[in-house]
Design an enzyme around this catalytic site. Structure first.
Site, PDB file in Angstrom:
ATOM      1  N   ASP A 499      -5.200   0.723   0.347  1.00 35.62           N
ATOM      2  CA  ASP A 499      -4.095   0.251  -0.476  1.00 35.62           C
ATOM      3  C   ASP A 499      -3.805  -1.180  -0.014  1.00 35.62           C
ATOM      4  OD1 ASP A 499      -1.932   0.287  -2.262  1.00 35.62           O
ATOM      5  OD2 ASP A 499      -0.562   0.917  -0.688  1.00 35.62           O
ATOM      6  N   THR A 501      -0.520  -3.430  -0.586  1.00 25.32           N
ATOM      7  CA  THR A 501       0.823  -3.725  -0.093  1.00 25.32           C
ATOM      8  C   THR A 501       1.243  -2.718   0.967  1.00 25.32           C
ATOM      9  OG1 THR A 501       1.355  -4.557  -2.285  1.00 25.32           O
ATOM     10  CG2 THR A 501       3.196  -4.196  -0.790  1.00 25.32           C
ATOM     11  N   ARG A 685       2.408 -12.870  -5.148  1.00 21.83           N
ATOM     12  CA  ARG A 685       2.853 -11.797  -6.039  1.00 21.83           C
ATOM     13  C   ARG A 685       3.814 -12.428  -7.035  1.00 21.83           C
ATOM     14  NH1 ARG A 685       4.476  -6.211  -4.966  1.00 21.83           N
ATOM     15  NH2 ARG A 685       4.880  -5.304  -7.013  1.00 21.83           N
ATOM     16  N   ASP A 884      -0.182   3.766   2.545  1.00 21.50           N
ATOM     17  CA  ASP A 884       1.115   3.875   3.223  1.00 21.50           C
ATOM     18  C   ASP A 884       1.883   5.116   2.792  1.00 21.50           C
ATOM     19  OD1 ASP A 884       1.741   3.170   0.682  1.00 21.50           O
ATOM     20  OD2 ASP A 884       2.851   1.354   1.176  1.00 21.50           O
ATOM     21  N   ALA A 886       2.915   6.036  -0.167  1.00 19.79           N
ATOM     22  CA  ALA A 886       3.563   5.921  -1.468  1.00 19.79           C
ATOM     23  C   ALA A 886       2.510   5.898  -2.557  1.00 19.79           C
ATOM     24  CB  ALA A 886       4.395   4.641  -1.520  1.00 19.79           C
ATOM     25  N   ASP A 888      -0.069   7.446  -2.876  1.00 11.51           N
ATOM     26  CA  ASP A 888      -1.453   7.619  -2.420  1.00 11.51           C
ATOM     27  C   ASP A 888      -1.765   9.063  -2.060  1.00 11.51           C
ATOM     28  OD1 ASP A 888      -2.002   4.860  -2.595  1.00 11.51           O
ATOM     29  OD2 ASP A 888      -1.032   4.511  -0.680  1.00 11.51           O
TER      30      ASP A 888
END
Length: 1207
Positions: A499, A501, A685, A884, A886, A888
């Protein structure tokens, strides 16, 4: 097999199963009972282990509709069998409904529609009740899911709630009123108690289940046999070891059950308020909730006991239980399409699609916001194990078996040992009969003893030792494991998905600056937003209002991006208290206002203080309605009103491409794409903002029920917010280590494509000179087929000019010596989630090719991340996933080795969890996995050799009607084998990752040659030793009158075999204890070195300097000095030859085998390697710049495609 008697349930889903019907057969049951008695219970054990045999042996085939027992088989690669008994739900206790209609409706998943017209339906059903009094619902339960018979589809179907087949309109029109008490009672009968029951089995039940393991049954058989053969001490030692093993296993299993039970049981039973049809509020236990109940969410929050969809009010929820992020999430009420005809229409409710309106079981409601008199209400859609939390618990309770070649090969090898034991069994019988008359009982015992020798009882414990040690070492470096068997699999990882971020980059985003738009043009970038000039601008107003921030215990919390954005403007956020809300007839808005020092000063007139206060109070903004951020829509919006203004404002922020498409074209700058690309290429971003004034006719209450689609269009583009997301310090170094080890790295993120590509370049995932090919896939539209446009990332800026790309820009295919390096060619594919979905659906034959070089996958949803992992696994990659936590969870579970950087409850879905939020845990995990895998190989080889050596020794002694003694067996198994096995597994992992990977198969040429060579070496030396021993025996005892003992153990042959085999065990242990490049050298394993030295010294001592007391215990004889020296020479030669041969096999064996295979032009086993070979000679791959690949319309199902060059 009759097709009509076989059904399929859960078709197309992960847990798809075939179902067969059976009825109990009395005569078959009687035959089985006789068989059980005749076999001493062994047949019963066999049927206990084999559900398929159990059902087929005691039942006859029947139609699934009328059967008493169902036999289930999974349709995946494991083809596992289960059986379940058919049960009945009696309906006589509920006379309000016609049971037959209920059966049809409920099993169709439409039980929720039973309340459409309760009074009329009850009267209608009462008239039919007497005719269907004996009606019952047939069902069975499998893995905590209830399956009911459905007459409509003539099959069993699982009991659904409101999560399928219910439109958003009917949620409000048919289900918002609640249930009658009668309907609630009936539904409770169908759905059962609303609980996720993790029953902690009693110690007795666990003991029985553990003891009935085939391994312990074999142990019991062995112990009985040894006792009959008067091997009491050895049998006692094995019994003690087995008891210790069982106690340890029971303790760990029960501890896991208790931990899971405690995690699930927390807040599982609470008192909740529900609304009934007559508008009364009833307080019930949460265990009594059923789908269709309307639950009142308390003001002070609660832990959700079910899945429910909000229909009134707003909630702030902590979803860390599911997502891994303890960031508060705002949940709003489900939009009501009936209020607005242009809304969602007949869209069906789905917990995934409408997750921003769904309160999931196990999540914590922190705060609620509500209308006075209109409580915060939610309709229960799923209960028990059907909830999101229930599904998570089910995946833990009933995990899929680990499919790893090592374990399959281990079972195959054991079968080979059993075959060898069979040969020994026959040999022993024949030898005993031919030599001299021996009692039948003795022959049987000796023959069966060979089997217990050949199949080592300690093998399972020995195989898990390395994994246990690796688990402990991982724990020391902050990596926790809930699935130890996966540690070995991690040793084979050759691709890792990351991932972006919070994983590759820092969690926090820093505001780099803003770039506003005025009069259709971008202004110059501005670094500071917190100033007097911008304080009353619409741009800053959007930054102040368009977020999901809330105050929890006085502290501002929410999404990190929203926090950074709000902190940058320096405004103040105030939320209405419960008391303030209660005083008004409408929901009190969240208010934001700028700090006093930013408001423009005015010239004092009259009373200066009064004017000053007036100026301060004049500018504040109330957030009237919030449309939360949706990853599917890639945007969020709010409706707000400045104090004193008549019209409301709509503000929107989100992905720039999406925001620009929803704005008036004339307000979007011409150079929008160029400016955006410049920022994203630099790795920033970028968030876009938009605004518009709403019509004055939109009142407060209308806004509360309006669809977001009406608000989010025809906006004015206001500009960009540029956020900087810095790489973590360790990221480039870790990725470089992985690349050096030939481990591919892939980025899968929800961020912008070009930002992701830029970060991939910065962190070294894409090297500076590598080309990036962007695959832009478009679905079929207006009769046109699906197509893929190929762009080269560096040439996107030249898109305005249609000049052809220079031929030098086309990636070069590099020819490598090793197939492992084929993945390092100089081009990478990048695509977004939408393109990925189109390619999966319409370009199936291109998927493997794209997986081979796909490096950047942007704008990926959680489901798409899981699909990507599956696609990579389909081309035989061993896939790791690092995220992290989230969004995932699915990918972390699906990957061969998923490692979560979140310590929250969501990590329960991941096999590994890292305490530190650093990706340095990935190489650590792979190193330990490789070490554990090599340890498993070493231990398995050693245990296999131990079995064969002891088998050979005993068979040789049987030829002279002798055997090893009780204490000899005890000394070999306990003092040598167990000590060696548990110390040779202690080698730590090698300090760095290397390009070479450990083997994944036990059935390989090098490994088999290694084992066979050691068997031949031992066989040669022990036969020589035995030959000399026989000659010595004859010369010494020709004229002796000594009587032979009963078991004929104390003789020269026995002593010779005992000493040579004892040394051989230690020699093999040293030869097989591999070090570099996967483990530390064995001389650094101090426990192993000390153990081997002590054993060597002790055996040498008793061989060269016999001690009577030791000789007596070990039942060995004092051989002549000359023969002792001869044995020493044999042992030394044996040691030298064994180690030299093993080193030679290690060093040159692979080279010889690879050359032999290359001569035969053997096709690589892994699909990705075979594909890489094919692509090397494919002139049309990779696709040329400015080309399009179209799906063929004629062969739609095969996904065939053709490449068409665009002029």
């Amino acid at each position: 097999m009759d097709k009509e008697e076989r059904k399929t349930i859960n078709q197309g889903q992960e847990d798809e199963m075939e179902i067969y019907g059976y009825n109990l057969c009395r005569w078959k049951l009687a035959i089985v009972s006789v068989g059980v008695i005749c076999t001493g219970g062994f047949l019963l054990l066999l049927l206990y282990w084999m559900p398929e045999w159990r059902v087929k042996a005691t039942c006859v085939r029947a139609a699934v509709k009328d059967c008493e027992v169902v036999l289930l088989r999974t349709t995946d690669e494991f083809r596992m069998w289960f059986c379940a008994k058919i049960r009945f739900l009696p309906l006589e206790s509920q006379p309000v409904l016609n049971p037959k209609s209920v059966v049809n409706k409920v099993s169709n998943g439409h039980a929720v529609h039973l309340t459409e017209n309760m009074a009329e339906e009850n009267r209608h059903e009462l008239t039919k009740y007497s005719q269907t009094r004996s009606q019952q619902i047939r069902y069975f339960t499998h893995h905590s899911v209830k399956y009911l018979w459905n007459d409509t589809v003539h099959n069993f179907d699982f009991l659904k709630g409101l999560d399928e087949g219910v439109s958003c309109t009917s949620m409000y029109e048919k289900h918002s009123a609640g249930l009658t008490k009668g309907m609630h009672a009936y539904r409770k009968l169908l759905y059962g108690v609303n609980e996720i029951a993790v029953k902690v089995p009693s110690i007795f039940k666990l003991l029985i289940k553990e003891v009935l393991n085939p391994f312990y049954i074999f142990q019991l058989f062995s112990v009985i046999l040894w006792n009959i053969d008067e091997y009491y001490y050895y049998a006692l030692a094995i019994v003690i070891m087995s008891i210790l093993s069982i106690v340890s296993s029971l303790y760990s299993i029960r501890k896991q059950y208790i931990m899971l039970h405690d995690m699930v049981a927390a807040h599982s039973t609470v008192r909740v308020s529900v609304c009934r049809v007559n508008e009364e509020i009833e307080e019930i236990f949460s265990t009594d909730l059923v789908p269709g109940d309307v639950m009142v969410i308390p003001l002070n929050g609660t832990v959700m006991p079910c899945d429910a969809v909000l229909i009134n009010g707003t909630c702030i929820v902590n979803e860390s239980m599911l997502t891994g992020e303890s960031v508060p999430v705002t949940k709003t009420n489900l939009p009501n399409p009936s209020v607005d005809a242009k809304g969602m229409g007949e869209e069906f409710y789905s917990p995934e699609t409408h997750k921003r309106h769904t309160l999931f079981c196990g999540t914590t409601v922190i705060q609620t916001r509500f209308y006075t008199g209109e409580l915060v209400k939610a309709i229960v859609v799923r209960t028990g194990f059907s909830t999101s939390k229930g599904q998570l618990v089910r995946s833990i309770l009933y995990p899929k078996p680990t499919d790893f070649k090592l374990y399959r090969d281990a079972y195959l090898f054991l079968l080979c040992l059993v075959a060898v034991a069979g040969i020994g069994f026959i040999y022993t019988i024949v030898n005993s009969i031919l030599n001299e008359p021996v009692e039948v009982g003795v022959i049987i015992i000796k023959s069966l003893d060979i089997i217990t020798i050949t199949v080592p009882p300690a093998l399972p414990a020995a195989m898990t030792a390395g994994i246990v040690y690796a688990q402990r070492r991982l724990k020391k470096v902050g990596i926790f494991c809930i699935s130890p068997q996966r540690i070995n699999i991690c040793g084979q990882l050759n691709l890792v998905c990351f991932d972006k971020t919070g994983t590759l980059t820092e969690d926090g985003l820093d505001l780099w600056g803003i770039q506003r738009v005025e009069h259709n043009r971008f202004l110059l970038p501005e670094v500071s937003v917190c100033n007097e000039v911008l304080v009353k601008s619409q741009f800053v107003a959007c930054m102040a209002t368009c977020h999901s921030l809330t105050k929890i215990e006085g502290v501002l919390s929410g999404d990190p991006l929203d926090l950074k954005m709000f902190e940058a403007i320096g405004w103040v956020l105030e939320e209405a208290t419960e008391e303030e809300t209660a005083l008004h007839n409408r929901i009190m808005p969240t208010v934001v206002r700028p700090p006093k020092q930013l408001l423009p000063e005015s010239t004092p007139a009259g009373n200066q203080e009064m004017v000053w206060h007036h100026l301060i109070a004049i500018y504040e903004i109330g957030i009237v309605r919030q449309f939360p951020f949706s990853s599917a829509l890639q945007r969020m919006s709010v409706v707000a009103r400045v104090l004193g203004d008549k019209k409301m404002d709509a503000y929107m922020k989100g992905a720039p491409e999406v925001i620009a498409s929803l704005c008036k074209p004339e307000t979007v700058p011409v150079d929008f794409e160029t400016v955006l690309e410049d920022y994203t290429k630099q790795g920033f971003r970028v968030i876009a903002l938009a605004h518009r004034k709403l019509e004055s006719k939109l009142t407060w209450h209308k806004v509360q029920n309006i669809s977001r689609d009406i608000i989010e269009n025809n906006m004015d583009f206001m500009g960009l917010i540029i956020m900087q997301n810095k790489l973590k310090q360790e990221t480039p170094a870790v990725l470089e280590d992985l690349h050096k080890a030939n481990i591919r790295t892939v980025m899968v993120t929800g961020d912008n494509m070009l930002t992701a590509v830029s970060v991939a370049r910065d962190c070294g995932m894409i090297l500076p000179h590598d080309k990036v090919i962007i695959a832009e896939a478009l679905p079929p539209k207006d009769g046109k087929v699906a197509k893929i446009n190929w762009h080269y990332a560096d040439s996107l800026t030249q898109g305005s000019s249609s000049s052809a790309v220079d031929s030098e820009a086309i990636p070069i295919k590099l020819v490598h010596d090793s197939l492992e390096d084929l993945q390092l060619t100089r081009y990478h594919f990048a695509m977004n989630g939408k393109s990925f979905s189109v390619i999966l659906e319409h370009f199936q034959d291109l998927v493997p090719k794209l997986m081979l070089h796909g490096t950047v996958f942007a704008r990926m949803s959680p489901d798409q991340k899981t699909q990507l992992v599956e696609a990579l696994q389909n081309v035989d990659y061993f896939v790791g996933m690092c995220g992290d936590g989230a969004n995932d969870c699915g990918a972390l579970k699906r990957a061969h080795g998923g490692i979560s950087l979140s310590e929250l409850e969501a990590s329960v879905a991941s096999p590994f969890t890292s305490k530190s939020r650093s990706i340095s845990c990935v190489p650590n995990l792979i190193r330990e996995g490789r070490a554990a895998l090599m340890t498993s190989f070493c231990v398995f080889k050693f245990m296999a050799l131990y079995s064969i050596i002891q088998y050979f020794s005993v068979t040789l002694l049987y030829s002279i009607l002798s055997n090893l003694g009780d204490f000899q067996f005890l000394f070999i198994d306990l003092a040598i084998i167990l000590v060696v096995v548990f110390t040779m597994s202690l080698n730590p992992a090698w300090k760095e990752l290397v390009a070479q990977r450990p083997p994944s198969s036990l059935i390989s040429g090098a490994l088999l040659f290694s084992v066979l060579s050691q068997i031949i070496i031992y066989g040669h030396h022990v036969c020589n030793g035995n030959f000399f021993a026989c000659n010595t025996t004859r010369s010494l005892y020709e004229n002796s009158d000594n009587e032979t003992e009963t078991h004929n153990i104390q003789n020269y042959e026995n002593t010779t075999v005992f000493f040579i085999s004892s040394f051989q065990y230690l020699i093999v242990a040293i030869a097989f204890s591999k070090g570099k490049p996967f483990r530390q050298p064995c001389y650094k394993n101090y426990f192993f070195v000390v153990s081997v030295i002590v054993l060597y010294v002790f055996i040498l001592f008793i061989m060269l300097h016999p001690v009577d007391s030791i000789d007596q215990v070990l039942q060995i004889v004092c051989v002549p000095y000359q023969w002792r020296v001869t044995m020493l020479i044999i042992v030394l030669v044996n040691t030298f030859v064994s180690i030299v041969v093993e080193e030679s096999v290690d060093r040159w064996g692979k080279c010889c085998l690879s050359r032999a295979s290359s001569c035969r032009k053997k096709t690589p086993k892994a699909k990705y390697m075979h594909l890489a070979q094919e692509l090397l000679v494919d002139p049309e791959w990779p696709p040329k710049p400015q080309t399009t690949t179209e799906a063929k319309t004629l062969v739609k199902e095969s996904g065939s495609c053709q490449i068409i060059t665009i002029a």
